[in-house]
Design a protein around this motif. Structure first.
Motif, PDB file in Angstrom:
ATOM      1  N   LEU A 177      41.271  42.931  49.569  1.00 14.37           N
ATOM      2  CA  LEU A 177      40.030  42.848  48.857  1.00 14.37           C
ATOM      3  C   LEU A 177      40.630  42.637  47.211  1.00 14.37           C
ATOM      4  CD1 LEU A 177      37.001  44.274  50.200  1.00 14.37           C
ATOM      5  CD2 LEU A 177      37.715  42.061  50.345  1.00 14.37           C
ATOM      6  N   THR A 178      41.449  43.505  46.786  1.00 15.59           N
ATOM      7  CA  THR A 178      41.863  43.503  45.337  1.00 15.59           C
ATOM      8  C   THR A 178      42.745  42.501  45.297  1.00 15.59           C
ATOM      9  OG1 THR A 178      41.786  45.950  45.561  1.00 15.59           O
ATOM     10  CG2 THR A 178      42.913  45.182  43.577  1.00 15.59           C
ATOM     11  N   PHE A 209      42.974  39.725  46.745  1.00 14.26           N
ATOM     12  CA  PHE A 209      42.127  38.656  46.796  1.00 14.26           C
ATOM     13  C   PHE A 209      41.523  38.481  45.376  1.00 14.26           C
ATOM     14  CE2 PHE A 209      37.926  36.847  47.076  1.00 14.26           C
ATOM     15  CZ  PHE A 209      38.210  35.302  47.554  1.00 14.26           C
ATOM     16  N   GLU A 241      42.291  39.451  42.427  1.00 20.01           N
ATOM     17  CA  GLU A 241      43.355  39.265  41.564  1.00 20.01           C
ATOM     18  C   GLU A 241      44.202  37.959  41.817  1.00 20.01           C
ATOM     19  OE1 GLU A 241      45.441  42.968  41.385  1.00 20.01           O
ATOM     20  OE2 GLU A 241      43.435  43.946  39.954  1.00 20.01           O
ATOM     21  N   ARG A 301      31.425  40.821  50.434  1.00 21.73           N
ATOM     22  CA  ARG A 301      31.057  40.038  49.347  1.00 21.73           C
ATOM     23  C   ARG A 301      30.511  40.718  48.071  1.00 21.73           C
ATOM     24  NH1 ARG A 301      28.695  36.028  52.868  1.00 21.73           N
ATOM     25  NH2 ARG A 301      26.612  36.741  52.448  1.00 21.73           N
ATOM     26  N   ASP A 302      29.563  41.675  48.538  1.00 20.44           N
ATOM     27  CA  ASP A 302      29.214  42.748  47.494  1.00 20.44           C
ATOM     28  C   ASP A 302      30.228  43.328  46.738  1.00 20.44           C
ATOM     29  OD1 ASP A 302      26.579  41.921  47.370  1.00 20.44           O
ATOM     30  OD2 ASP A 302      25.860  43.378  49.048  1.00 20.44           O
ATOM     31  N   VAL A 303      30.954  43.883  47.611  1.00 24.64           N
ATOM     32  CA  VAL A 303      32.222  44.808  47.095  1.00 24.64           C
ATOM     33  C   VAL A 303      33.034  44.081  46.239  1.00 24.64           C
ATOM     34  CG1 VAL A 303      34.482  45.780  47.741  1.00 24.64           C
ATOM     35  CG2 VAL A 303      32.502  46.256  49.133  1.00 24.64           C
ATOM     36  N   VAL A 304      33.434  42.918  46.537  1.00 25.96           N
ATOM     37  CA  VAL A 304      34.285  41.911  45.709  1.00 25.96           C
ATOM     38  C   VAL A 304      33.727  41.706  44.420  1.00 25.96           C
ATOM     39  CG1 VAL A 304      35.378  39.564  45.463  1.00 25.96           C
ATOM     40  CG2 VAL A 304      35.751  40.934  47.634  1.00 25.96           C
ATOM     41  N   ALA A 305      32.157  41.259  44.602  1.00 21.16           N
ATOM     42  CA  ALA A 305      31.669  40.917  43.374  1.00 21.16           C
ATOM     43  C   ALA A 305      31.370  42.305  42.284  1.00 21.16           C
ATOM     44  CB  ALA A 305      30.203  40.235  43.833  1.00 21.16           C
ATOM     45  N   LEU A 306      31.069  43.319  42.923  1.00 21.59           N
ATOM     46  CA  LEU A 306      30.990  44.753  42.081  1.00 21.59           C
ATOM     47  C   LEU A 306      32.407  45.067  41.435  1.00 21.59           C
ATOM     48  CD1 LEU A 306      28.712  46.745  44.294  1.00 21.59           C
ATOM     49  CD2 LEU A 306      28.085  45.967  41.951  1.00 21.59           C
ATOM     50  N   ALA A 307      33.443  44.787  42.260  1.00 22.87           N
ATOM     51  CA  ALA A 307      34.614  45.221  41.887  1.00 22.87           C
ATOM     52  C   ALA A 307      35.048  44.382  40.740  1.00 22.87           C
ATOM     53  CB  ALA A 307      35.529  45.484  42.840  1.00 22.87           C
ATOM     54  N   LEU A 308      34.463  43.276  40.427  1.00 23.70           N
ATOM     55  CA  LEU A 308      35.216  42.563  39.384  1.00 23.70           C
ATOM     56  C   LEU A 308      35.171  43.333  38.165  1.00 23.70           C
ATOM     57  CD1 LEU A 308      33.053  39.033  39.942  1.00 23.70           C
ATOM     58  CD2 LEU A 308      35.533  39.385  40.269  1.00 23.70           C
ATOM     59  N   PRO A 309      36.254  42.890  37.138  1.00 20.46           N
ATOM     60  CA  PRO A 309      36.469  43.566  36.085  1.00 20.46           C
ATOM     61  C   PRO A 309      35.306  43.084  35.045  1.00 20.46           C
ATOM     62  CG  PRO A 309      38.142  42.226  36.240  1.00 20.46           C
ATOM     63  CD  PRO A 309      37.492  42.087  37.505  1.00 20.46           C
ATOM     64  N   ALA A 310      34.701  44.035  34.335  1.00 18.33           N
ATOM     65  CA  ALA A 310      33.895  43.414  33.219  1.00 18.33           C
ATOM     66  C   ALA A 310      34.415  42.104  32.656  1.00 18.33           C
ATOM     67  CB  ALA A 310      33.280  44.530  32.473  1.00 18.33           C
ATOM     68  N   PRO A 311      33.305  41.166  32.553  1.00 20.68           N
ATOM     69  CA  PRO A 311      33.951  39.966  32.023  1.00 20.68           C
ATOM     70  C   PRO A 311      34.414  40.133  30.370  1.00 20.68           C
ATOM     71  CG  PRO A 311      31.396  40.053  32.272  1.00 20.68           C
ATOM     72  CD  PRO A 311      32.150  41.017  32.913  1.00 20.68           C
TER      73      PRO A 311
END
Lengths: 312, 484
Positions: free
Chosen positions: B37-38, B40, B42, B64-74
């Motif tokens: 997922l990481t 993906f 990145e 989907r939640d995990v990927v969205a939550l794990a996004l770095p702060a914009p």
């Protein structure tokens, strides 16, 4: 999954790149020998490389490895103190920030981060060996990104646990356990509608379907979806427009193929929207995320700027 | 709670039953692990695998939640990608505020740089703008007035901070302004009212040799900021050197030497071009002389580039390189990437390493990397001062943006290419003093993934490999890139 011995591409790539990767990884500093790096690489290869992958692809895969971070993680997992120091200096702050970003609330964030630390350090043991979660990091993405992902997973898991508890309690308070089961939405008046829909959905690529799901089911903002996929918001916006149009068209065509007249088909689409709305609204409300999530999403949406096209 | 989406979402309302059918029971097992997922998120995985993950994400809300939550702060500055002219400029460039701010910032940047240059009595500043219509304002060569009489070509691009804010892809800026300009598949359009356009009316208007177009830039027009700044690969210019001068390390080099080795300015495009335009440009570039060959031989992966590579066939070139470097440093720098992904330079053959900050001097990553900038520093006293000043500034300026995580570096003489995660590419043409960030994009395709390997066989020919198995090549010293 193939074993390493079966996969000669992996073996030869490891042989070929070991020196380079070893130098690049700084494994020496954290007390990892070349042999142990080779073992880690082979393990990685066994996990992610399928037999028959062309050799240059395997090479690229290895070269793309965050080998330095991988080595650090593995050294931490095996209990190297220097590695731990390095890890903490580098990631402690980031981890807390990430936890805060995910949980959005200080105490929850600390709790989340602490849990992860325990996992990373490895509180559980097997055969006298600490089991550190860091041992499962394989260096495919950045260690920082991995940490964030693991935090998110933990958060999602935990949230689901709490949700289950809460909803059970609430249900019994409300006497909901005696409620007659929600009648299955009597599949629209016409089963052909569902068939046609499924058929149309089946045509979608993974990405398209993911965009639709993220937007309509998870209620992600365009900005969030765009960031997940690494494209511009406007791309997502255009894509959604295109997808919805295309779906309607295909469903209509599907209905017509199933014997409806054009008009009937159009009506079925429209009628269904109105009639089913209530049912599905209830269903969505039941299955969707509780407030915590939707709140967060709104915030995230707001935070990620006013970019959401006001003029697509 | 039905919808958190903005009103226009209604325009693309899906019939509810369709939404309902989207819901499928999430796969109970076989979730991609955190690593996948990481990778993906990145974008560092091959396309085939990415498709698999997308298939899973399409059906699994949890992931989907995990990927969205794990996004770095914009990031504060959203990543902006150079798209081909006309492709994606509709949405954000519409904001009048942004437009105004960009222009204002650009003007400030240019004026500031201009003043800075004047203060340092830059003998000759050349801004070369690619513009077919601006030949009439091309400045004639200005006489050189410095003590050393060594002409120095200094090309200036707006400093990083401002440009990041200010500079949209030029195509966006100018696309509407000069429709007559057809040559701009390159994406560059500089309606440079007061800017020198070196060469005579070619597509590569900016390809004039530096010594031919010197111009002080006290008050350059604002468009200047978006003019492609010249890069100065030394190869082809050497043909103008009549005869190799005797090697003298400490003596200031003769006029011709300095200028000709590093002086030529040519326009730079970051976007890849259609082949036709490319040809025009490469025609100009294709004049490798002995020195180029020479450079080729000198060219080695960073580890092997050392001061002691005396394969030089042409003493002029080698000496000049050395001389130039000695203007502010003692030997050919060695380059490496630290374990933490920081670009490092060693000036003492690898004994000590300094972190090199690519962010200070030039465009930040994530923004369009518009123009190339470079300063050629000759080894006169003047340049020593400049170099010192630059170094001081570098040290003094606090780091404001996250530093990119570097993955690969390649150096050929003074030309240094460094690739970082997220497809960030940095280039320095002066052994690491000034840096330019470059975004590779061709016909709407942008380089994705991390740059994991950079190979330059000579100053002109280079190859970049990404973690997503993409290969990009250049045959003109990085002015244009093609995806393989």
């Amino acid at each position: 999954m193939s074993t390493t011995s079966q996969n000669s591409a992996v073996a030869s790539a490891v042989r070929e790149l070991l020196v380079e990767l070893y130098a690049k990884s700084g494994a020496e500093k954290v007390g990892l020998t070349r042999e142990s790096l080779a073992a880690i690489l082979c393990e990685f290869g066994a996990k992610y490389v399928t037999v028959g992958t062309p050799e240059d692809e395997v090479r690229t895969l290895f070269l793309a490895l965050r080998v330095e971070e991988l080595v650090l993680a593995r050294a931490c997992a095996s209990g190297n103190n220097y590695a731990w120091e390095l890890f903490l200096t580098r990631y402690r702050e980031k981890l807390h920030l990430a936890a805060l970003g995910i949980a959005r609330e200080d105490s929850a964030a600390r709790d989340l981060a602490d849990t992860l630390y325990a996992d990373l350090y490895g509180t559980s043991t097997r055969e006298g060996q600490r089991l550190s979660k860091l041992a499962s990091y394989t260096g495919r993405g950045s260690l920082e990104g991995w940490l964030r992902t693991v935090l998110s997973q933990e958060y999602v898991n935990r949230y689901r646990r709490t949700k289950r508890l809460v909803s059970l309690e609430e249900e019994s308070e409300e006497g909901a356990q005696f409620r007659a089961p929600v009648p299955e939405p009597v599949a629209s008046a016409d089963p052909r509608l569902e068939l046609a829909t499924d058929e149309a959905l089946a045509f979608l690529s993974g990405e398209d379907r993911m965009i639709l799901s993220a937007y309509y089911l998870d209620e992600r903002t365009l900005a969030e979806i765009a960031r997940v996929l690494g494209v511009h918001e406007s791309t997502i916006s255009r894509k959604l427009d295109k997808l919805t149009k295309m779906l309607r068209k295909q469903i209509l065509a599907g209905l017509v193929r199933r014997g409806m007249t054009r008009r009937q088909a159009e009506e079925a689409l429209e009628v269904d929207v109105r009639d089913l709305q209530l049912d599905i609204r209830r269903k969505l409300a039941q299955e969707s995320a509780p407030q915590a999530f939707s709140d967060k999403r709104v915030e995230v949406g707001a935070r990620s700027g006013p970019k959401v096209e006001s003029n697509p | 709670m039905m919808r958190g989406h903005p009103p226009e979402a209604d325009m693309r309302e899906l019939p509810k039953f369709v939404v309902d059918r989207l819901k499928v029971p999430a796969p109970s097992a076989g979730h991609p692990d955190a690593d996948v997922l990481t990778a993906f998120a990145e974008r560092s995985m091959p396309a085939s695998e990415r498709a698999l993950v997308l298939e899973h994400l399409a059906r699994c809300g949890d992931c989907r939640d995990v990927v969205a939550l794990a996004l770095p702060a914009p990031a504060v500055h959203a990543k902006e990608v150079v798209e081909p002219a006309g492709a994606g400029l509709r949405s954000w460039w519409r904001w009048p505020v942004l437009r105004g701010a960009a222009v204002a910032a650009a003007v400030i940047a240019v004026v500031a740089v201009g003043i800075y240059q004047y203060q340092h009595r830059a003998p000759a500043n050349v801004i070369v703008a690619r513009s077919e219509e601006s030949n009439q304002v091309a400045a004639p060569p200005a006489p050189n007035e410095t003590e050393t009489a060594a002409p120095r070509a200094e090309t200036v691009a707006p400093p990083a901070e401002t440009r990041r804010e200010a500079a949209p892809p030029p195509s966006r800026l100018f696309a509407g302004k000069s429709p007559s300009n057809t040559a701009d598949a390159l994406g560059w359009r500089a309606k440079s009212t007061g800017v020198a356009a070196g060469a005579s009316g070619g597509i590569v208007a900016g390809a004039g040799p530096a010594q031919g177009t010197k111009m002080a830039m006290a008050e350059p027009p604002r468009d200047l900021a978006f003019a492609p700044s010249p890069q100065a690969p030394s190869a082809q210019t050497t043909k103008q050197i009549p005869a190799p001068s005797p090697p003298r390390r400490d003596a200031p080099p003769a006029v011709s030497q300095t200028v000709e080795v590093q002086g030529e300015a040519k326009s730079v495009t970051v976007e890849a071009q259609a082949p036709t335009q490319l040809n025009t440009q490469t025609a100009e570039l294709r004049a490798p002389t002995e020195s180029a060959e020479d450079k080729v031989r000198r060219a080695k992966p960073p580890a092997t580039v050392s001061g002691a590579t005396p394969v030089a066939v042409s003493p002029t070139f080698a000496r000049n390189q050395l001389d130039l470097q000695q203007g502010y440093q003692t030997s050919t720098p060695h380059w490496t990437i630290s374990s933490a992904g920081i670009l490092q330079r060693s000036l003492d053959g690898g004994k000590t390493w300094q972190d090199v900050n690519v962010m200070n001097v030039t465009a930040k990553p994530g923004l369009y990397a518009g123009s190339m900038q470079m300063a050629n520093v000759s080894n006169d006293r003047e340049s020593k001062k400049v170099a010192k000043k630059l170094a001081n500034e570098k040290a003094a300026k606090p780091e404001t943006a996250p530093t990119p995580i570097f993955r690969a570096v390649a150096a050929i003489g003074n030309e240094v290419w460094a690739g970082a995660s997220g497809g960030l590419l940095y280039h320095s043409a002066d052994a690491g003093t000034l840096w330019t960030s470059i975004i590779l994009s061709t016909q709407g395709v942008t380089l994705s993934g991390d740059i994991i390997r950079i190979e330059f066989s000579d100053p002109l020919h280079g190859k970049i490999t990404t973690s997503t198995s993409e290969t990009w090549t250049t045959a003109d010293g990085g002015q244009s890139w093609q995806k393989q």
